[in-house]
Design a protein around this motif. Structure first.
Motif, PDB file in Angstrom:
ATOM      1  N   ASP A 148      53.136  41.250  31.208  1.00  0.00           N
ATOM      2  CA  ASP A 148      54.310  41.000  32.045  1.00  0.00           C
ATOM      3  C   ASP A 148      53.934  40.760  33.507  1.00  0.00           C
ATOM      4  O   ASP A 148      54.804  40.611  34.357  1.00  0.00           O
ATOM      5  N   LEU A 149      52.642  40.701  33.807  1.00  0.00           N
ATOM      6  CA  LEU A 149      52.195  40.620  35.197  1.00  0.00           C
ATOM      7  C   LEU A 149      52.521  39.269  35.805  1.00  0.00           C
ATOM      8  O   LEU A 149      52.213  38.222  35.245  1.00  0.00           O
ATOM      9  N   LYS A 150      53.126  39.310  36.980  1.00  0.00           N
ATOM     10  CA  LYS A 150      53.385  38.101  37.754  1.00  0.00           C
ATOM     11  C   LYS A 150      52.597  38.216  39.056  1.00  0.00           C
ATOM     12  O   LYS A 150      52.773  39.179  39.804  1.00  0.00           O
ATOM     13  N   VAL A 151      51.738  37.235  39.282  1.00  0.00           N
ATOM     14  CA  VAL A 151      50.882  37.250  40.464  1.00  0.00           C
ATOM     15  C   VAL A 151      51.018  35.919  41.191  1.00  0.00           C
ATOM     16  O   VAL A 151      51.629  34.967  40.685  1.00  0.00           O
ATOM     17  N   ALA A 152      50.436  35.847  42.381  1.00  0.00           N
ATOM     18  CA  ALA A 152      50.434  34.590  43.130  1.00  0.00           C
ATOM     19  C   ALA A 152      49.821  33.494  42.269  1.00  0.00           C
ATOM     20  O   ALA A 152      48.827  33.716  41.567  1.00  0.00           O
ATOM     21  N   SER A 153      50.419  32.306  42.319  1.00  0.00           N
ATOM     22  CA  SER A 153      49.971  31.213  41.449  1.00  0.00           C
ATOM     23  C   SER A 153      48.510  30.854  41.683  1.00  0.00           C
ATOM     24  O   SER A 153      47.798  30.466  40.746  1.00  0.00           O
ATOM     25  N   SER A 154      48.039  31.001  42.916  1.00  0.00           N
ATOM     26  CA  SER A 154      46.633  30.676  43.199  1.00  0.00           C
ATOM     27  C   SER A 154      45.684  31.696  42.577  1.00  0.00           C
ATOM     28  O   SER A 154      44.529  31.383  42.254  1.00  0.00           O
ATOM     29  N   LEU A 155      46.156  32.929  42.401  1.00  0.00           N
ATOM     30  CA  LEU A 155      45.305  34.005  41.898  1.00  0.00           C
ATOM     31  C   LEU A 155      45.194  33.990  40.377  1.00  0.00           C
ATOM     32  O   LEU A 155      44.137  34.346  39.841  1.00  0.00           O
ATOM     33  N   ARG A 156      46.235  33.582  39.706  1.00  0.00           N
ATOM     34  CA  ARG A 156      46.290  33.736  38.254  1.00  0.00           C
ATOM     35  C   ARG A 156      45.091  33.115  37.521  1.00  0.00           C
ATOM     36  O   ARG A 156      44.515  33.762  36.634  1.00  0.00           O
ATOM     37  N   PRO A 157      44.666  31.884  37.853  1.00  0.00           N
ATOM     38  CA  PRO A 157      43.519  31.321  37.118  1.00  0.00           C
ATOM     39  C   PRO A 157      42.218  32.087  37.337  1.00  0.00           C
ATOM     40  O   PRO A 157      41.321  32.041  36.485  1.00  0.00           O
ATOM     41  N   ARG A 158      42.108  32.754  38.478  1.00  0.00           N
ATOM     42  CA  ARG A 158      40.870  33.472  38.796  1.00  0.00           C
ATOM     43  C   ARG A 158      40.901  34.920  38.344  1.00  0.00           C
ATOM     44  O   ARG A 158      39.875  35.594  38.338  1.00  0.00           O
ATOM     45  N   LEU A 159      42.079  35.405  37.955  1.00  0.00           N
ATOM     46  CA  LEU A 159      42.212  36.828  37.657  1.00  0.00           C
ATOM     47  C   LEU A 159      41.345  37.277  36.483  1.00  0.00           C
ATOM     48  O   LEU A 159      40.725  38.356  36.565  1.00  0.00           O
ATOM     49  N   PRO A 160      41.250  36.539  35.369  1.00  0.00           N
ATOM     50  CA  PRO A 160      40.368  37.005  34.287  1.00  0.00           C
ATOM     51  C   PRO A 160      38.927  37.203  34.738  1.00  0.00           C
ATOM     52  O   PRO A 160      38.278  38.182  34.355  1.00  0.00           O
TER      53      PRO A 160
END
Length: 224
Positions: A148-160
């Motif tokens: 359910d995590l919502k993060v900044a769009s720029s961060l999401r691809p780098r989060l894994p």
């Protein structure tokens, strides 16, 4: 490196037997104190057969990494299939890794001095470890994408990738953790996950989002 051996059931069983023998010897004698001949003897195969499947001890460690990723994913599947809360998913995935890795804890102490060398093929950051690294990162991608995590769009691809780096920090702590059942590592995971969850959710706040974008841009610059 030798040509891949045929992926027949017999070949897979032989590979698994060789890997198991190597892990037993690594735990007993350490990485440096183990020889390919000793591994072959422990597996009940000829030295030539051992080299047919694995070009050397380093290649065996890569097989061990791959096996660990498979075991980690299998153990994590329950939490990934039943939880949508990001913190619960991340905590579960990190904790089950401690469970899966527990039989290898003593071996990890003797092995780490080789793996910690950034030029070593045994390093989890090495080109030789790319497949295992990608498989592990994929687990953390599943953690994010099914949550359910919502993060900044720029961060999401780098989060894994960032979560994989967090995992490497946990692994390093675990290697040096001499508490029973590595309880200190479990306590670290339990305390760190809520902080990661809060930081991720704060990344969407306008005053924080600009800083997040700067951090992501810095990370992206290392990919050039």
């Amino acid at each position: 490196m030798p040509e891949p051996a045929p992926r027949t059931p017999k070949a897979e069983q032989t590979r698994a037997t060789i890997v198991a023998a190597a892990m037993d010897l690594f735990r007993t004698n350490g990485f440096d104190g183990t020889t390919m001949r000793g591994i072959a003897d422990g597996a009940g195969v000829s030295l030539g057969s051992a080299y047919y499947y694995f070009s050397g001890k380093e290649h065996l460690i890569q097989a061990f990494y791959s096996q660990m990723q498979d075991d980690h994913l299998a153990a994590a599947r329950k939490v990934l299939e039943t939880e949508s809360d990001f913190a619960a998913r991340l905590r579960g995935v990190l904790t089950v890794w401690v469970d899966v890795a527990a039989p290898y804890h003593e071996f990890a102490g003797t092995f780490f001095k080789n793996a910690a060398d950034p030029t070593s093929p045994l390093s989890p950051f090495s080109p030789e470890s790319a497949d295992a690294r990608a498989a592990s990162t994929a687990i953390f991608r599943d953690v994010v994408e099914g949550s359910d995590l919502k993060v900044a769009s720029s961060l999401r691809p780098r989060l894994p990738e960032l979560l994989w780096l967090l995992h490497m920090g946990v692994v390093l702590f675990w290697v040096h953790d001499r508490s029973p059942r590595q309880e200190r590592t479990r306590t670290l995971v339990a305390g760190a996950v809520p902080l990661i969850d809060k930081l991720g959710r704060l990344s969407r706040v306008p005053v924080v989002r600009g800083v997040v974008n700067d951090v992501v841009a810095l990370l992206d610059s290392f990919d050039d």
